[in-house]
Design a protein around this motif. Structure first.
Motif, short mmCIF file in Angstrom:
data_model
loop_
_atom_site.label_atom_id
_atom_site.label_comp_id
_atom_site.label_asym_id
_atom_site.label_seq_id
_atom_site.Cartn_x
_atom_site.Cartn_y
_atom_site.Cartn_z
N THR A 209 0.38 -9.24 -3.64
CA THR A 209 -0.09 -8.88 -2.31
C THR A 209 1.11 -8.52 -1.45
O THR A 209 2.20 -9.05 -1.63
CB THR A 209 -0.88 -10.03 -1.66
N VAL A 210 0.88 -7.61 -0.53
CA VAL A 210 1.94 -7.13 0.35
C VAL A 210 1.59 -7.52 1.77
O VAL A 210 0.50 -7.22 2.25
CB VAL A 210 2.09 -5.59 0.24
N SER A 211 2.52 -8.21 2.42
CA SER A 211 2.29 -8.65 3.80
C SER A 211 2.29 -7.45 4.73
O SER A 211 2.96 -6.46 4.50
CB SER A 211 3.39 -9.61 4.23
N HIS A 212 1.52 -7.58 5.78
CA HIS A 212 1.49 -6.58 6.83
C HIS A 212 1.31 -7.32 8.15
O HIS A 212 0.98 -8.50 8.18
CB HIS A 212 0.37 -5.58 6.60
N ASP A 213 1.53 -6.64 9.22
CA ASP A 213 1.39 -7.23 10.55
C ASP A 213 -0.10 -7.45 10.83
O ASP A 213 -0.87 -6.48 10.87
CB ASP A 213 2.00 -6.29 11.57
N PRO A 214 -0.54 -8.70 11.02
CA PRO A 214 -1.96 -8.94 11.27
C PRO A 214 -2.46 -8.29 12.56
O PRO A 214 -3.65 -8.14 12.75
CB PRO A 214 -2.07 -10.47 11.34
N GLU A 215 -1.55 -7.88 13.43
CA GLU A 215 -1.93 -7.20 14.66
C GLU A 215 -2.25 -5.73 14.43
O GLU A 215 -2.75 -5.05 15.31
CB GLU A 215 -0.82 -7.33 15.71
N GLN A 216 -1.94 -5.24 13.21
CA GLN A 216 -2.22 -3.84 12.91
C GLN A 216 -3.71 -3.57 12.96
O GLN A 216 -4.52 -4.38 12.52
CB GLN A 216 -1.75 -3.47 11.50
N ILE B 212 -7.83 -5.23 0.34
CA ILE B 212 -8.96 -6.13 0.14
C ILE B 212 -8.92 -7.17 1.26
O ILE B 212 -7.98 -7.96 1.35
CB ILE B 212 -8.90 -6.79 -1.24
N GLU B 213 -9.93 -7.10 2.11
CA GLU B 213 -10.02 -8.00 3.28
C GLU B 213 -8.74 -7.97 4.10
O GLU B 213 -8.22 -9.00 4.53
CB GLU B 213 -10.39 -9.41 2.83
N GLY B 214 -8.21 -6.76 4.30
CA GLY B 214 -7.05 -6.57 5.15
C GLY B 214 -5.71 -6.85 4.49
O GLY B 214 -4.68 -6.75 5.13
N ILE B 215 -5.71 -7.18 3.20
CA ILE B 215 -4.47 -7.47 2.48
C ILE B 215 -4.24 -6.40 1.43
O ILE B 215 -5.13 -6.12 0.61
CB ILE B 215 -4.53 -8.86 1.82
N VAL B 216 -3.06 -5.79 1.45
CA VAL B 216 -2.73 -4.78 0.46
C VAL B 216 -2.44 -5.49 -0.86
O VAL B 216 -1.61 -6.39 -0.92
CB VAL B 216 -1.52 -3.93 0.90
N THR B 217 -3.18 -5.09 -1.89
CA THR B 217 -3.07 -5.71 -3.20
C THR B 217 -2.63 -4.67 -4.22
O THR B 217 -3.26 -3.62 -4.35
CB THR B 217 -4.43 -6.31 -3.63
N VAL B 218 -1.54 -4.96 -4.92
CA VAL B 218 -1.00 -4.05 -5.93
C VAL B 218 -1.22 -4.68 -7.29
O VAL B 218 -0.75 -5.78 -7.56
CB VAL B 218 0.51 -3.80 -5.69
N SER B 219 -1.99 -4.00 -8.13
CA SER B 219 -2.30 -4.51 -9.47
C SER B 219 -1.71 -3.57 -10.53
O SER B 219 -1.61 -2.37 -10.31
CB SER B 219 -3.82 -4.56 -9.68
N PRO B 220 -1.35 -4.13 -11.68
CA PRO B 220 -0.88 -3.26 -12.76
C PRO B 220 -2.02 -2.39 -13.26
O PRO B 220 -3.19 -2.69 -13.01
CB PRO B 220 -0.43 -4.25 -13.84
N SER B 221 -1.68 -1.32 -13.96
CA SER B 221 -2.74 -0.48 -14.52
C SER B 221 -3.55 -1.32 -15.51
O SER B 221 -3.03 -2.23 -16.14
CB SER B 221 -2.15 0.75 -15.20
#
Length: 194
Positions: A5-12, A35-44
């Motif tokens: 998961t990649v953090s982002h500014d919750p105020e965005q 997914i629900e405001g959280i950037v999720t990076v999964s392998p292929s």
């Protein structure tokens, strides 16, 4: 390999989150969703995962009208759930894909199919059904290779709010029928297991 998961500014706001998703340099071959405001990076996905998606796609082609297409890597937006999801299969009007830049509105989908991966099965079982229901997607097929009691296939429909009704649930080896709109029965015994 597990999802990250990649953090982002919750105020965005939603637009800022989508812009971040679109403009960031993600690892090649990865599946990047919000997914629900959280950037999720999964392998292929693993080859067996893709075999299942391909088998379903092959069965769907003869049944869909010409104005619909079946896509494997198209993102669908569910802004009310802060979701930018990439189902394993998406049945949506072809025109929507031709006109889209980076994603299509989830509400245009006729069917989404998710095949679970070990690292992110929870999203496919919990977060995504709620998002798909919220978007009003009529049918969601979950092929859960990692279900606790053994591999299963579950067809959800009749979305209302954040909930879909289970229309049919089978263990691998049993057939599952898609409603008349598609009018096919899938032989889950064809699906490879790990």
């Amino acid at each position: 390999m597990r999802a990250l998961t990649v953090s982002h500014d919750p105020e965005q706001g939603w637009d800022d989150l989508v812009r971040f998703w679109e403009e960031m340099e993600w690892p090649e071959g990865s599946k990047v969703e919000i997914i629900e405001g959280i950037v999720t990076v999964s392998p292929s996905p693993a080859p067996r995962h893709n075999v299942i998606a391909e088998l379903i796609q092959r069965r769907l082609y003869p049944t869909i009208p010409d104005h619909l297409g079946i896509y494997q890597t198209v993102a669908i937006a569910v802004p009310s759930r802060l979701g930018m999801l990439i189902p394993d299969l998406l049945v949506v009007p072809s025109r929507a894909c031709r006109e889209a830049d980076s994603h299509v509105p989830a509400a245009l989908a006729e069917l989404v199919v998710e095949v679970t991966s070990k690292s992110n099965a929870r999203h496919d079982r919990v977060s995504k059904p709620a998002a798909y229901a919220t978007a009003g997607i009529p049918l969601y097929l979950l092929v859960d290779r990692w279900a606790p009691g053994g591999p299963t296939a579950t067809l959800y429909g009749e979305p209302k709010g954040e909930v879909c009704r289970v229309l049919s649930a089978v263990k691998f080896g049993d057939p599952i029928k898609l409603p008349e709109q598609f009018g096919i029965t899938l032989d889950t015994g064809e699906f490879p297991v790990d």
